[in-house]
Design an enzyme around this catalytic site. Sequence first.
Site, PDB file in Angstrom:
ATOM      1  N   GLU A 196       3.526   8.626  -1.997  1.00 23.05           N
ATOM      2  CA  GLU A 196       3.770   7.859  -0.719  1.00 23.05           C
ATOM      3  C   GLU A 196       3.833   6.321  -1.084  1.00 23.05           C
ATOM      4  O   GLU A 196       3.894   5.757  -2.429  1.00 23.05           O
ATOM      5  CB  GLU A 196       2.403   8.019   0.270  1.00 23.05           C
ATOM      6  N   HIS A 201       2.541   1.830  11.370  1.00 19.40           N
ATOM      7  CA  HIS A 201       3.179   2.778  10.382  1.00 19.40           C
ATOM      8  C   HIS A 201       4.402   2.743  10.715  1.00 19.40           C
ATOM      9  O   HIS A 201       4.960   2.708  11.886  1.00 19.40           O
ATOM     10  CB  HIS A 201       2.500   4.013  10.630  1.00 19.40           C
ATOM     11  N   ARG A 255       3.579  -0.416   3.362  1.00 24.41           N
ATOM     12  CA  ARG A 255       4.082  -0.267   4.866  1.00 24.41           C
ATOM     13  C   ARG A 255       4.122  -1.383   5.760  1.00 24.41           C
ATOM     14  O   ARG A 255       5.143  -1.418   6.601  1.00 24.41           O
ATOM     15  CB  ARG A 255       2.529   0.367   5.546  1.00 24.41           C
ATOM     16  N   HIS A 261      -1.150   2.117  13.616  1.00 22.65           N
ATOM     17  CA  HIS A 261      -1.685   3.347  12.720  1.00 22.65           C
ATOM     18  C   HIS A 261      -3.064   3.176  12.260  1.00 22.65           C
ATOM     19  O   HIS A 261      -3.986   4.308  12.496  1.00 22.65           O
ATOM     20  CB  HIS A 261      -0.644   3.594  11.773  1.00 22.65           C
ATOM     21  N   ARG A 314      -3.497  -1.581   4.311  1.00 22.66           N
ATOM     22  CA  ARG A 314      -4.200  -0.525   3.565  1.00 22.66           C
ATOM     23  C   ARG A 314      -3.098   0.411   2.743  1.00 22.66           C
ATOM     24  O   ARG A 314      -1.939   0.634   3.207  1.00 22.66           O
ATOM     25  CB  ARG A 314      -4.728   0.612   4.683  1.00 22.66           C
TER      26      ARG A 314
END
Length: 532
Positions: A118, A242, A289, A350, A385
């Site tokens: 990811e 997100h 992100r 998100h 995060r």
Amino acid sequence: MESMNPDHSCHDVVVVGSGAAGLTAALALADKLKVLVLAKGPLTGGSTAWAQGGIAAVLAAGDTFEEHIRDTMVAGAGLNRIETVEYVVERAPGAIDRLVELGVPFNMDGSALHLTREGGHSHRRIVHVNDATGWAVHQALLEAAKANPNITLLPGRSCIDLITGRHEMRYSGSGRVWGVYALDEETGHVEAHTARATVLATGGAGRVYRFSTAPRGATGDGIAMAWRAGARVSNMEMMQFHPTCLYNLEVKNFLITEAVRGEGGHLKHPETGHRFMPDYDERAELAPRDIVARAIDDQIKRYGLDFVHLDISHKPPEFVKEHFPTIHEKLLSLGIDMTSQPIPVVPAQHYTCGGILVDLAGRTDLPGLYAAGECTESGLHGANRLASNSLLECFVFGEASAAHILEHWDTFDIPPPVRAWDESRVTDSDEEVVIKQNWTEIRRFMWNYVGIVRTTKRLERAMHRIQLLNTEVEEYYRHFRVSTDLIELRNLLQSAELIVGSALKRHESRGLHYTLDYPDTLAEPQDTVLVP
Ligand code: FAD
Ligand code: SIN
């Protein structure tokens, strides 16, 4: 469980929340103690069951703790507390082992766990159960909790406020926490659940935004309860968006996992087909992100688009179906075949990076009160995060809180008698429309004024509206019988105030907080700590 009367029960420990953090804490505590787990709505109502991508841990040959720590700090724009990052990263492989022991059917690659990738991760590092990891993990935790005679699971309880020294029969006014007042959603009665220790594991505040991937109950209840009881909260301005939520006028909050980009998906302009991420960052679709979400936001605003495309149709159909069976099926039901067509996506709120300030043992400022999971600010995530570090934090801090309580059990006093909830507010609201209207209003102005790109003027506008609504909601709260909707509205507004208050205090752009008035990043990272 010792029942004193129908509206008052006393326990060793009360855990509020039945997600990954709450159930992990309960299972660890139940080795020695009696634990009551309370949940708003059904036991599966939190974000945990919705998690898609997986859980990050250093398991691949060639990967190291140092690299996971570095990736976490880079994504977090240096705001992370290094001791927390080390603490969590080093405990990740052990946490995965325990989930395997519980029977979580992680995908395998021969005899090893299959690892996906990811954004922001320099290695393949994500263990997963197809594209529905959260559901499988949650089921395993829930089954174990149901089978444990020391755990009582009580769904359908909306906790209203913490019981503290000011609720004691012999008023002490201390900040010591003795449990919670909870609304029985079926009977409408408010129960007092007292305990020697209390663990908040209530998840995030995502529903403060109009578009969010989070479930409906993510209204910041635990954060607001802890704040009202006197605990500090930190970094609430760091709300994560997100990059890829499905754009669909009917299905408003379906996530398209980051693993689609991790496995080769490209972000494209929907009309020209131009793959735009390399124009913004050399890591392209696998940049952290905040960068990908801002790039999409920029494309949408620059070209007046409704959405951009996420395209993985260049991969073999079998590969796509095997890796993303849940998403493939869901999209097919909406008329999109992701094996041959691009997926329309937009950024959506998100994850709540900030929250109740906790130390490495999950301790809050208030004696007797612990917190774990998305409702906390532990120092792990910093300003943004890293993908799949959230479930990990739930396991590590659920266990840490339990370990600290068990180790110091002798020091936890038995709760004193406390006052029953004041049931004099017997009038049911005859204007539910007020709650609905206020809820919608908050979510709209938070989206428009406190979103991906901020300005001081917009933040001040939002704060002005929050102050107006505060008077109205408090007035409403004082006069009418509590309902889950009213509890949530009050907490949503409190969360909005904390987010905007924090955002106004940060005079720089860092990670998820990007403001046109302070575009530079200061040399010294500093937490935004709010004191009640
Ligand atoms: P939750 O799982 O949200 O549980 C909160 C609990 O608190 C619930 O039981 C709720 O009923 C209860 N509660 C709340 N308020 C009250 C109240 N007033 N009274 C009583 N009970 C209350 N993270 C990853 O690491 N990997 C992923 O792949 C991933 N995918 C995600 C996909 C989606 C769509 C979403 C929304 C999030 C994802 N995340 C992922 C984030 C992660 O799922 C959450 O951060 C994590 O599950 C939070 O767990 P938790 O235990 O803190 O809270
Ligand atoms: C995802 O699957 O993209 C979500 C992962 C996460 O939130 O950590």
